[in-house]
Design a protein around this motif. Sequence first.
Motif, PDB file in Angstrom:
ATOM      1  N   SER A  26       0.801  -1.285  -0.003  1.00 32.42           N
ATOM      2  CA  SER A  26       0.046  -0.170   0.046  1.00 32.42           C
ATOM      3  C   SER A  26       0.815   1.361  -0.045  1.00 32.42           C
ATOM      4  O   SER A  26       0.654   2.312  -0.713  1.00 32.42           O
ATOM      5  CB  SER A  26      -0.986   0.174   1.322  1.00 32.42           C
ATOM      6  OG  SER A  26      -1.742  -0.922   1.206  1.00 32.42           O
ATOM      7  N   ALA A  27       2.011   1.208   0.707  1.00 30.22           N
ATOM      8  CA  ALA A  27       2.732   2.205   0.677  1.00 30.22           C
ATOM      9  C   ALA A  27       3.495   2.595  -0.661  1.00 30.22           C
ATOM     10  O   ALA A  27       3.825   3.678  -1.132  1.00 30.22           O
ATOM     11  CB  ALA A  27       3.811   2.267   2.001  1.00 30.22           C
ATOM     12  N   GLY A  55      -4.249  -5.773  -6.765  1.00 25.35           N
ATOM     13  CA  GLY A  55      -5.541  -5.734  -7.660  1.00 25.35           C
ATOM     14  C   GLY A  55      -5.914  -4.125  -7.713  1.00 25.35           C
ATOM     15  O   GLY A  55      -6.274  -3.676  -8.890  1.00 25.35           O
ATOM     16  N   TYR A  56      -5.576  -3.492  -6.619  1.00 27.90           N
ATOM     17  CA  TYR A  56      -5.985  -2.119  -6.544  1.00 27.90           C
ATOM     18  C   TYR A  56      -5.008  -1.494  -7.543  1.00 27.90           C
ATOM     19  O   TYR A  56      -5.296  -0.424  -8.331  1.00 27.90           O
ATOM     20  CB  TYR A  56      -5.829  -1.563  -5.181  1.00 27.90           C
ATOM     21  CG  TYR A  56      -5.963  -0.177  -4.912  1.00 27.90           C
ATOM     22  CD1 TYR A  56      -7.325   0.250  -4.649  1.00 27.90           C
ATOM     23  CD2 TYR A  56      -4.907   0.920  -4.868  1.00 27.90           C
ATOM     24  CE1 TYR A  56      -7.688   1.771  -4.522  1.00 27.90           C
ATOM     25  CE2 TYR A  56      -5.165   2.219  -4.918  1.00 27.90           C
ATOM     26  CZ  TYR A  56      -6.425   2.679  -4.566  1.00 27.90           C
ATOM     27  OH  TYR A  56      -6.531   3.939  -4.426  1.00 27.90           O
ATOM     28  N   THR A  62      -1.357   2.046 -11.300  1.00 25.06           N
ATOM     29  CA  THR A  62      -0.304   2.478 -10.655  1.00 25.06           C
ATOM     30  C   THR A  62       0.944   1.761 -10.882  1.00 25.06           C
ATOM     31  O   THR A  62       1.064   0.445 -10.763  1.00 25.06           O
ATOM     32  CB  THR A  62      -0.454   2.146  -9.004  1.00 25.06           C
ATOM     33  OG1 THR A  62      -1.666   3.108  -8.822  1.00 25.06           O
ATOM     34  CG2 THR A  62       0.455   2.865  -8.294  1.00 25.06           C
ATOM     35  N   PRO A  63       2.094   2.360 -11.518  1.00 22.58           N
ATOM     36  CA  PRO A  63       3.330   1.705 -12.050  1.00 22.58           C
ATOM     37  C   PRO A  63       4.131   1.252 -10.531  1.00 22.58           C
ATOM     38  O   PRO A  63       4.177   2.124  -9.482  1.00 22.58           O
ATOM     39  CB  PRO A  63       4.105   2.741 -12.562  1.00 22.58           C
ATOM     40  CG  PRO A  63       3.229   4.093 -12.688  1.00 22.58           C
ATOM     41  CD  PRO A  63       2.020   3.900 -11.886  1.00 22.58           C
ATOM     42  N   LEU A 185      -8.859  11.950  -8.796  1.00 19.32           N
ATOM     43  CA  LEU A 185      -9.610  10.874  -8.182  1.00 19.32           C
ATOM     44  C   LEU A 185      -9.112   9.537  -8.478  1.00 19.32           C
ATOM     45  O   LEU A 185      -8.932   9.005  -9.590  1.00 19.32           O
ATOM     46  CB  LEU A 185     -11.168  10.889  -8.469  1.00 19.32           C
ATOM     47  CG  LEU A 185     -11.832  12.232  -7.919  1.00 19.32           C
ATOM     48  CD1 LEU A 185     -13.120  12.343  -8.936  1.00 19.32           C
ATOM     49  CD2 LEU A 185     -12.210  12.414  -6.524  1.00 19.32           C
ATOM     50  N   VAL A 186      -8.734   8.835  -7.243  1.00 19.65           N
ATOM     51  CA  VAL A 186      -8.098   7.498  -7.337  1.00 19.65           C
ATOM     52  C   VAL A 186      -9.070   6.466  -6.575  1.00 19.65           C
ATOM     53  O   VAL A 186      -8.881   6.587  -5.323  1.00 19.65           O
ATOM     54  CB  VAL A 186      -6.682   7.692  -6.861  1.00 19.65           C
ATOM     55  CG1 VAL A 186      -5.981   6.091  -7.242  1.00 19.65           C
ATOM     56  CG2 VAL A 186      -5.752   8.492  -7.713  1.00 19.65           C
ATOM     57  N   THR A 187      -9.641   5.604  -7.201  1.00 16.18           N
ATOM     58  CA  THR A 187     -10.456   4.531  -6.529  1.00 16.18           C
ATOM     59  C   THR A 187     -10.175   3.194  -7.159  1.00 16.18           C
ATOM     60  O   THR A 187     -10.032   2.854  -8.267  1.00 16.18           O
ATOM     61  CB  THR A 187     -11.822   5.084  -6.749  1.00 16.18           C
ATOM     62  OG1 THR A 187     -12.653   3.843  -6.145  1.00 16.18           O
ATOM     63  CG2 THR A 187     -12.510   5.330  -7.968  1.00 16.18           C
ATOM     64  N   GLY A 188     -10.471   2.254  -6.122  1.00 17.69           N
ATOM     65  CA  GLY A 188     -10.416   0.755  -6.675  1.00 17.69           C
ATOM     66  C   GLY A 188     -11.899   0.366  -7.251  1.00 17.69           C
ATOM     67  O   GLY A 188     -11.968  -0.564  -7.502  1.00 17.69           O
TER      68      GLY A 188
END
Lengths: 334, 180
Positions: A26-27, A55-56, A62-63, A185-188
Motif C-alpha cells: 500500500s505504501a 488488484g488495486y 499504478t506503476p 480521483l483514485v479509486t479501486g
Amino acid sequence: METLAELLPRAGGVFVQMEDEIASISAVIGASWTGAKAMTATSGPGFSLMMEALGYAVFTETPCVIVDVQRAGPCTGQATRVGGGDVMQCKWGMHGDVEIVALAPWSVQEMYDLSVRAFNVAERLRLPVFLMADEAVGHLHETAEFHDRIAVEQRDRRKGFPPFGHGDPGGVPPMPCFGDGENLLVTGSTHDERGYRKVEEPQVHARLVERLRQKVLLRRDELVDVERYMLDDAETVIVAYGFTARGALAAARELRGRGRKVGLLRLRTLWPFADKEVAALDGRARRVFVPEMNHGQVLGEVRKHFRGDVAGYGQTDGEVIPVGTIVREVERLT
Amino acid sequence: MLTRVRFGGLGGQGIVLAGSILGEAATLAGLNAAGSNSYGAAARGTACRSDVVLSDEPIDYPHLAAADVLAVMSQAALEKYLPIVTTGGVVFVDDFSVKAPPDDGRRFHSVPATATAVREFGGRQSANIILLGVVLGAVDVVPLDAVRDAIRATVRERFHAANLRALDLGVELGRAARRV
C-alpha cells in the motif's frame, strides 16, 4: 532489502520498513502516486498478503515493481528453501480478470537487468510488474556487470488529460501525480476516464477492464522475451525458467554430448505467456519437457499451445532440480 | 577451465566468508564466479557449506553437483560432502577437528589450520583464512594478489593485516602439501 536500506538514502531515495506486507504494498502504491518509482520485495505468504492491494494497483494503473523470491510453500512452508509455486498466483491471485507482466530472472545479472526493465515496463504501461525470482537465484552470488548509466523510462505526467483513458482501447493515459495540481480521483471501484466512480454502469466497467487487458495484450510482442538454445535441430525442447532453466541448459548440453538432439526455450517472461514462441515449436520438435519447482503451472500453459507430446517434471521438496534429474527424465522420454 | 570448490564446516567458523573471498577474488582476476551458501539456521551453528564455481567461460550451472576441491573444518562436513568429490579431486581437512579418511583415489591433505591459527594469533578465528590459503597454495585457481585485494574489499580494515598474514601462512602449508 538490507542493502537498499543502506544505499537508497545515499542516492536521494527513501527506504521505509512497514509493519507487514499489506502496508508495504500500500505504501508502494501511495509512493508511486507521488511520482516516485517504488518497489517492494517479498516471499511466501507475504506475497499472498499483497494480493488485494495489487488488484488495486492494476485497477488504478499504478506503476510499481514487486520482487517475489519464490520459496517452498504453501503457507510458511520452508522459509529458507526454494520453490516456484507462485507462477499462477502473480497472474490470477488478484480476483477479477487482469493482465500483468512477470519477468523470470535466472542469474544475479538478470536480477539487476530485469529490475531495471521491470521499472521501465511498469512506467510505460502504468501497471505492477513482477520480478518472479526464486530462492536459488535470490541467494546466488555471481559475477555481474553493473552499469554507470541505464535507460530509464520517464513517466508521462502531462496534465489536462483524463488520467484513466480517453477512448483508445489499450491506451496508456498520462499520470499526473499528487501535488502536480491536478484534481485527481483514485479509486479501486469502477471509474470513468476522469476517475469518477461508476459502479452501476456496465459499459464503463467493460470498457475499463478491456482497456486494462489490452494494454498488455496489444504489446505482447514487445513484452514477451525468450532465449533459444540449440533449437535448430532439436527433437526434444526443454521449456524452463528461473533457476531451473540453468539446470536445463546444463542438462541439454550434457544430452547433446550423448548424441541427443535437445534444446532449450528459456522463458524470461512468464506473463504475458510466450504462447506464439511455444506454438512455433510445433512441427519442428517432437516433444516438449517442462521441469519446474511446482506441479505443472507452466506445463499447463505449454499444453495449451504445443500440440505434440508434452511432459513435465515437478519437484517441490525445497531443493533445486538437479541437472542429473533433468537428464534422466529427458532420456526416459526419448 | 571449470573448478568447483566447496568449503564445509560448522556455522561460525567463517566458512561462508572463505567462499565469498574466493569468489570475489576470482571476479577481480577477471574470471567468472558463482557461489551459494548455507542459508538460515544452518549457517548459524550446525553444518554449513559455501560453494564456489570458477571458470574462464560463462557459467551455465552455478551450483555444485560435484566438487573438484573440498576443504572442511568438521568431521560431519567431511562425511556429508565427500561423496560429491570427483575421482582425482583434492580434499583438505583441518587436522584439529577432522580425522583424515583412508586414501581412496582422491588426494587427501590433512593440514594444521586451526593449530596454526591458535599458535600464531592466539585464537581459532583465522583458521578459515588459513584453510583458504592452503587451497590456494596447493591448487592454482586464482592469483594470490586478487585474493589479497578480495580480503581488503571484504574484511573490515582493522582485520586486514591479520587476515593477509593468515592467508600467507595457509599458502605456505598448501605449497608444502603440494610437494608431498
